[in-house]
Design an enzyme around this catalytic site. Structure first.
Site, PDB file in Angstrom:
ATOM      1  CG  ASN A  35      15.863  -1.030   1.181  1.00 49.72           C
ATOM      2  OD1 ASN A  35      16.579  -0.064   0.898  1.00 49.72           O
ATOM      3  ND2 ASN A  35      16.029  -2.215   0.617  1.00 49.72           N
ATOM      4  CG  ASP A  63       9.922  -1.555  12.833  1.00 51.53           C
ATOM      5  OD1 ASP A  63      10.051  -2.779  13.078  1.00 51.53           O
ATOM      6  OD2 ASP A  63      10.869  -0.819  12.505  1.00 51.53           O
ATOM      7  CB  SER A 134      17.900 -16.059   1.412  1.00 48.91           C
ATOM      8  OG  SER A 134      19.030 -15.888   0.594  1.00 48.91           O
ATOM      9  CB  ALA A 135      19.741 -19.485  -2.406  1.00 44.32           C
ATOM     10  CB  THR A 136      22.300 -16.361   1.491  1.00 43.34           C
ATOM     11  OG1 THR A 136      23.641 -16.020   1.787  1.00 43.34           O
ATOM     12  CG2 THR A 136      21.422 -16.045   2.663  1.00 43.34           C
ATOM     13  CE1 TYR A 158      18.698 -11.398   4.192  1.00 44.09           C
ATOM     14  CE2 TYR A 158      20.115 -12.612   2.686  1.00 44.09           C
ATOM     15  CZ  TYR A 158      18.873 -12.111   3.013  1.00 44.09           C
ATOM     16  OH  TYR A 158      17.811 -12.318   2.168  1.00 44.09           O
ATOM     17  CE  LYS A 162      15.813 -13.485   4.880  1.00 46.46           C
ATOM     18  NZ  LYS A 162      14.463 -12.919   4.922  1.00 46.46           N
ATOM     19  CE1 TYR A 187      10.720 -16.028  -1.830  1.00 52.35           C
ATOM     20  CE2 TYR A 187      11.744 -13.955  -1.270  1.00 52.35           C
ATOM     21  CZ  TYR A 187      10.648 -14.782  -1.254  1.00 52.35           C
ATOM     22  OH  TYR A 187       9.481 -14.333  -0.695  1.00 52.35           O
ATOM     23  CG  PHE A 188      18.158 -20.128  -5.801  1.00 51.99           C
ATOM     24  CD1 PHE A 188      17.205 -20.783  -5.027  1.00 51.99           C
ATOM     25  CD2 PHE A 188      19.434 -20.651  -5.846  1.00 51.99           C
ATOM     26  CE1 PHE A 188      17.509 -21.949  -4.322  1.00 51.99           C
ATOM     27  CE2 PHE A 188      19.753 -21.819  -5.162  1.00 51.99           C
ATOM     28  CZ  PHE A 188      18.788 -22.473  -4.403  1.00 51.99           C
ATOM     29  CG  ASN A 209      22.064  -7.675  -5.286  1.00 48.92           C
ATOM     30  OD1 ASN A 209      21.286  -7.019  -4.608  1.00 48.92           O
ATOM     31  ND2 ASN A 209      22.781  -8.662  -4.807  1.00 48.92           N
ATOM     32  NE  ARG A 303      29.826  -9.702  -4.286  1.00 51.80           N
ATOM     33  CZ  ARG A 303      28.572  -9.514  -4.703  1.00 51.80           C
ATOM     34  NH1 ARG A 303      28.112  -8.293  -4.883  1.00 51.80           N
ATOM     35  NH2 ARG A 303      27.775 -10.521  -4.961  1.00 51.80           N
TER      36      ARG A 303
HETATM   37  P1  NAD Z   1      13.317  -4.936  -0.072  1.00 46.23           P
HETATM   38  O1  NAD Z   1      14.272  -4.264   0.839  1.00 46.23           O
HETATM   39  O2  NAD Z   1      13.047  -4.303  -1.377  1.00 46.23           O
HETATM   40  O3  NAD Z   1      11.925  -5.176   0.691  1.00 46.23           O
HETATM   41  C1  NAD Z   1      11.834  -5.350   2.075  1.00 46.23           C
HETATM   42  C2  NAD Z   1      10.768  -4.408   2.595  1.00 46.23           C
HETATM   43  O4  NAD Z   1      10.698  -4.562   4.015  1.00 46.23           O
HETATM   44  C3  NAD Z   1      11.103  -2.943   2.320  1.00 46.23           C
HETATM   45  O5  NAD Z   1      10.000  -2.313   1.713  1.00 46.23           O
HETATM   46  C4  NAD Z   1      11.392  -2.372   3.685  1.00 46.23           C
HETATM   47  O6  NAD Z   1      11.022  -1.003   3.795  1.00 46.23           O
HETATM   48  C5  NAD Z   1      10.583  -3.275   4.599  1.00 46.23           C
HETATM   49  N1  NAD Z   1      11.093  -3.365   5.966  1.00 46.23           N
HETATM   50  C6  NAD Z   1      12.367  -3.507   6.363  1.00 46.23           C
HETATM   51  N2  NAD Z   1      12.430  -3.564   7.708  1.00 46.23           N
HETATM   52  C7  NAD Z   1      11.161  -3.451   8.158  1.00 46.23           C
HETATM   53  C8  NAD Z   1      10.573  -3.466   9.443  1.00 46.23           C
HETATM   54  N3  NAD Z   1      11.309  -3.562  10.554  1.00 46.23           N
HETATM   55  N4  NAD Z   1       9.226  -3.357   9.551  1.00 46.23           N
HETATM   56  C9  NAD Z   1       8.456  -3.231   8.436  1.00 46.23           C
HETATM   57  N5  NAD Z   1       8.965  -3.208   7.195  1.00 46.23           N
HETATM   58  C10 NAD Z   1      10.307  -3.335   7.050  1.00 46.23           C
HETATM   59  O7  NAD Z   1      13.828  -6.417  -0.271  1.00 46.23           O
HETATM   60  P2  NAD Z   1      13.311  -7.540  -1.254  1.00 46.23           P
HETATM   61  O8  NAD Z   1      14.374  -7.816  -2.232  1.00 46.23           O
HETATM   62  O9  NAD Z   1      11.943  -7.221  -1.713  1.00 46.23           O
HETATM   63  O10 NAD Z   1      13.280  -8.774  -0.248  1.00 46.23           O
HETATM   64  C11 NAD Z   1      12.118  -9.162   0.445  1.00 46.23           C
HETATM   65  C12 NAD Z   1      12.440 -10.359   1.323  1.00 46.23           C
HETATM   66  O11 NAD Z   1      12.978 -11.394   0.521  1.00 46.23           O
HETATM   67  C13 NAD Z   1      13.466 -10.060   2.408  1.00 46.23           C
HETATM   68  O12 NAD Z   1      13.087 -10.744   3.573  1.00 46.23           O
HETATM   69  C14 NAD Z   1      14.745 -10.649   1.839  1.00 46.23           C
HETATM   70  O13 NAD Z   1      15.621 -11.045   2.850  1.00 46.23           O
HETATM   71  C15 NAD Z   1      14.218 -11.838   1.064  1.00 46.23           C
HETATM   72  N6  NAD Z   1      15.113 -12.252  -0.024  1.00 46.23           N
HETATM   73  C16 NAD Z   1      15.471 -11.357  -1.006  1.00 46.23           C
HETATM   74  C17 NAD Z   1      16.352 -11.762  -2.012  1.00 46.23           C
HETATM   75  C18 NAD Z   1      16.773 -10.806  -3.096  1.00 46.23           C
HETATM   76  O14 NAD Z   1      17.754 -11.107  -3.803  1.00 46.23           O
HETATM   77  N7  NAD Z   1      16.094  -9.684  -3.308  1.00 46.23           N
HETATM   78  C19 NAD Z   1      16.865 -13.078  -2.040  1.00 46.23           C
HETATM   79  C20 NAD Z   1      16.468 -13.953  -1.033  1.00 46.23           C
HETATM   80  C21 NAD Z   1      15.585 -13.535  -0.041  1.00 46.23           C
HETATM   81  N1  UFG Z   2      28.644  -9.647  -9.542  1.00 46.38           N
HETATM   82  C1  UFG Z   2      29.563  -8.959 -10.327  1.00 46.38           C
HETATM   83  N2  UFG Z   2      29.525  -7.614 -10.312  1.00 46.38           N
HETATM   84  C2  UFG Z   2      28.623  -6.890  -9.567  1.00 46.38           C
HETATM   85  C3  UFG Z   2      27.698  -7.608  -8.775  1.00 46.38           C
HETATM   86  C4  UFG Z   2      27.740  -8.986  -8.780  1.00 46.38           C
HETATM   87  O1  UFG Z   2      30.393  -9.565 -11.002  1.00 46.38           O
HETATM   88  O2  UFG Z   2      28.646  -5.655  -9.587  1.00 46.38           O
HETATM   89  C5  UFG Z   2      28.646 -11.127  -9.594  1.00 46.38           C
HETATM   90  C6  UFG Z   2      28.846 -11.789  -8.253  1.00 46.38           C
HETATM   91  O3  UFG Z   2      30.216 -11.979  -7.992  1.00 46.38           O
HETATM   92  C7  UFG Z   2      28.071 -13.100  -8.450  1.00 46.38           C
HETATM   93  C8  UFG Z   2      26.923 -12.703  -9.374  1.00 46.38           C
HETATM   94  O4  UFG Z   2      27.352 -11.508 -10.027  1.00 46.38           O
HETATM   95  O5  UFG Z   2      28.870 -14.028  -9.121  1.00 46.38           O
HETATM   96  C9  UFG Z   2      25.619 -12.423  -8.641  1.00 46.38           C
HETATM   97  O6  UFG Z   2      25.851 -11.504  -7.595  1.00 46.38           O
HETATM   98  P1  UFG Z   2      24.651 -10.759  -6.850  1.00 46.38           P
HETATM   99  O7  UFG Z   2      25.264  -9.794  -5.886  1.00 46.38           O
HETATM  100  O8  UFG Z   2      23.683 -10.221  -7.838  1.00 46.38           O
HETATM  101  O9  UFG Z   2      23.885 -11.939  -6.106  1.00 46.38           O
HETATM  102  P2  UFG Z   2      24.402 -12.970  -5.004  1.00 46.38           P
HETATM  103  O10 UFG Z   2      24.176 -14.345  -5.575  1.00 46.38           O
HETATM  104  O11 UFG Z   2      25.750 -12.661  -4.538  1.00 46.38           O
HETATM  105  O12 UFG Z   2      23.418 -12.705  -3.787  1.00 46.38           O
HETATM  106  C10 UFG Z   2      22.010 -12.523  -3.946  1.00 46.38           C
HETATM  107  C11 UFG Z   2      21.493 -11.651  -2.815  1.00 46.38           C
HETATM  108  C12 UFG Z   2      21.577 -12.362  -1.505  1.00 46.38           C
HETATM  109  C13 UFG Z   2      20.872 -13.691  -1.611  1.00 46.38           C
HETATM  110  C14 UFG Z   2      21.449 -14.499  -2.745  1.00 46.38           C
HETATM  111  C15 UFG Z   2      20.708 -15.788  -2.922  1.00 46.38           C
HETATM  112  O13 UFG Z   2      22.256 -10.438  -2.747  1.00 46.38           O
HETATM  113  O14 UFG Z   2      20.959 -11.594  -0.513  1.00 46.38           O
HETATM  114  O15 UFG Z   2      21.367 -13.757  -3.965  1.00 46.38           O
HETATM  115  O16 UFG Z   2      19.370 -15.559  -2.978  1.00 46.38           O
HETATM  116  F1  UFG Z   2      21.039 -14.358  -0.473  1.00 46.38           F
END
Ligand code: NAD
Ligand code: UFG
Length: 348
Positions: A35, A63, A134-136, A158, A162, A187-188, A209, A303
């Site tokens: 990704n 991996d 994650s805050a989820t 998901y 976590k 993380y939020f 997002n 959603r």
């Molecule tokens: P991202 O997808 O950009 O980064 C994840 C990375 O992990 C990618 O580079 C991907 O190639 C790599 N990866 C996936 N599967 C793998 C595997 N099996 N082996 C080795 N590498 C692998 O995502 P991100 O937003 O940078 O998130 C990083 C971490 O933070 C994740 O664990 C995610 O669940 C967590 N997180 C993200 C958010 C968010 O909103 N972005 C919120 C809460 C938690």
């Molecule tokens: N939203 C829209 N339009 C869009 C996308 C989102 O209105 O096209 C709204 C959603 O309904 C929500 C807010 O914008 O009210 C934020 O939505 P995001 O999809 O950006 O974020 P979420 O809070 O739903 O979820 C994200 C990550 C999850 C993570 C969570 C908490 O996608 O993986 O934050 O960290 F778990």
């Protein structure tokens, strides 16, 4: 100090890698690039070179589920006399929607991948880890702001993976309280980009997002933003979230490493957010003010799986890590916008 950074090429990992390298850490990135783009690593190097910063960065394409590979990484680092002191574990799958369609992939990559990593760390006596939670995991918010002792009740696969990993970390710590040093960071909503515009968020396909969708609307890559509901129980009817600048989040990891270094052993679950809730309408308004762009939008139905409000109590992070988020919502909008304008097609 040598850090193994799994998922270091991703959105969050790349910002952590850059910050660690700027601060003199020796970083080994393990990423499958499923990704993310290998151009991320090139960009990090270009940025550091442009600042004349000397750094130690290695990258392995692999991996986390590949046990032989993990063994070889730890064995080589011991043989080469540059042992891994600490692991920051971000590698994994992160789409809520996809996790509902392909649940076994999420259990496989996130949970078995993490198990594999922890088994290897134990085998090679590396006992320090910072994990990306994650805050989820909190599910429906019963009290706001959300503290770490809020009920854990994830509503999607998901989030359940976590929680499973947090439970694994808990059991591991309890098995020998004098040995492990563990921080799970919840993380939020990490958003924005590095102020240099060299690295940022580059989702594959149509963004799920809010923030990346918004910046893509602003440059015309998407026609209009769909707002998922204006009938939520919030001040203006749109969903409220806690958006944290990606560099503030990265600094939370640096502070976590420093905290772990100061301890003989520990286990902490810590929220990382801004501590403020902003609605979708507020985000659009701030984005328009900061960038001068007009964001066309339409109101859609809610959603599936969304909640009205979610924002963090960050007092634990302040207290334990001596960390506070420094960047404003305006800064988030500007940095996110600059990244998008300077890289209209992301890394490609
Ligand atoms: P991202 O997808 O950009 O980064 C994840 C990375 O992990 C990618 O580079 C991907 O190639 C790599 N990866 C996936 N599967 C793998 C595997 N099996 N082996 C080795 N590498 C692998 O995502 P991100 O937003 O940078 O998130 C990083 C971490 O933070 C994740 O664990 C995610 O669940 C967590 N997180 C993200 C958010 C968010 O909103 N972005 C919120 C809460 C938690
Ligand atoms: N939203 C829209 N339009 C869009 C996308 C989102 O209105 O096209 C709204 C959603 O309904 C929500 C807010 O914008 O009210 C934020 O939505 P995001 O999809 O950006 O974020 P979420 O809070 O739903 O979820 C994200 C990550 C999850 C993570 C969570 C908490 O996608 O993986 O934050 O960290 F778990």
């Amino acid at each position: 100090m040598r850090v193994l950074l799994t998922g270091g090429s991703g959105f969050i990992g790349s910002h952590i890698a850059l910050l660690l390298l700027e601060n003199g850490y020796d970083v080994l990135i393990l990423d499958s690039f499923i990704n993310s783009s290998s151009n991320v690593i090139k960009r990090i190097k270009i940025y550091l070179d442009s600042k004349d910063i000397k750094y130690k960065l290695e990258t392995i394409n692999g991996d986390i589920r590949d046990k032989k590979l993990l063994d070889s990484i730890f064995i080589n680092s011991i043989n080469e006399n540059k042992p891994i002191n600490i692991v920051i574990h971000l590698a994994g799958l992160k789409s809520v929607a996809e996790s509902l369609i392909k649940p076994l992939n999420y259990w496989d990559v996130n949970v078995l991948g993490s198990l594999n990593l922890l088994l290897t760390m134990k085998e090679y006596e590396c006992y320090s880890i910072v994990f990306s939670s994650s805050a989820t995991i909190y599910g429906l918010c019963e009290s706001l702001p959300i503290r770490e002792d809020h009920k854990i009740s994830p509503v999607n696969t998901y989030g359940k993976t976590k929680v499973a990993i947090e439970n694994m970390l808990y059991d591991l710590y309890k098995s020998n309280k004098n040995l492990w040093k563990i921080i799970s960071l919840r993380y939020f909503n990490p958003v924005g980009a590095h102020p240099s515009s060299m690295i940022g968020e580059d989702p594959i396909g149509i963004p799920n997002n809010l923030f990346p969708f918004l910046t893509q609307v602003a440059i015309g890559r998407q026609r209009m933003l769909q707002i998922y509901g204006d009938d939520w129980e919030t001040n203006d009817g749109s969903g409220v979230r806690d958006y944290i600048h990606i560099n503030d989040l990265a600094e939370g990891h640096l502070a976590s490493l420093e905290y772990l270094n100061s301890k003989d052993s520990c286990l902490e679950f810590i929220n990382l957010g801004s501590g403020h809730g902003y609605s979708v309408f507020q985000i659009i308004k701030q984005f328009e003010i900061s960038t001068g762009c007009k964001i066309p939008f339409s109101i859609q139905s809610r959603r599936d799986g969304d909640i009205a409000k979610c924002y963090a109590d960050i007092s634990k992070a302040k207290r334990l890590l001596d960390w506070t988020p420094k960047r404003s919502l305006e800064q988030i909008c500007l940095d996110g916008w600059n990244w998008q304008v300077n890289n209209p097609n992301g890394y490609s």
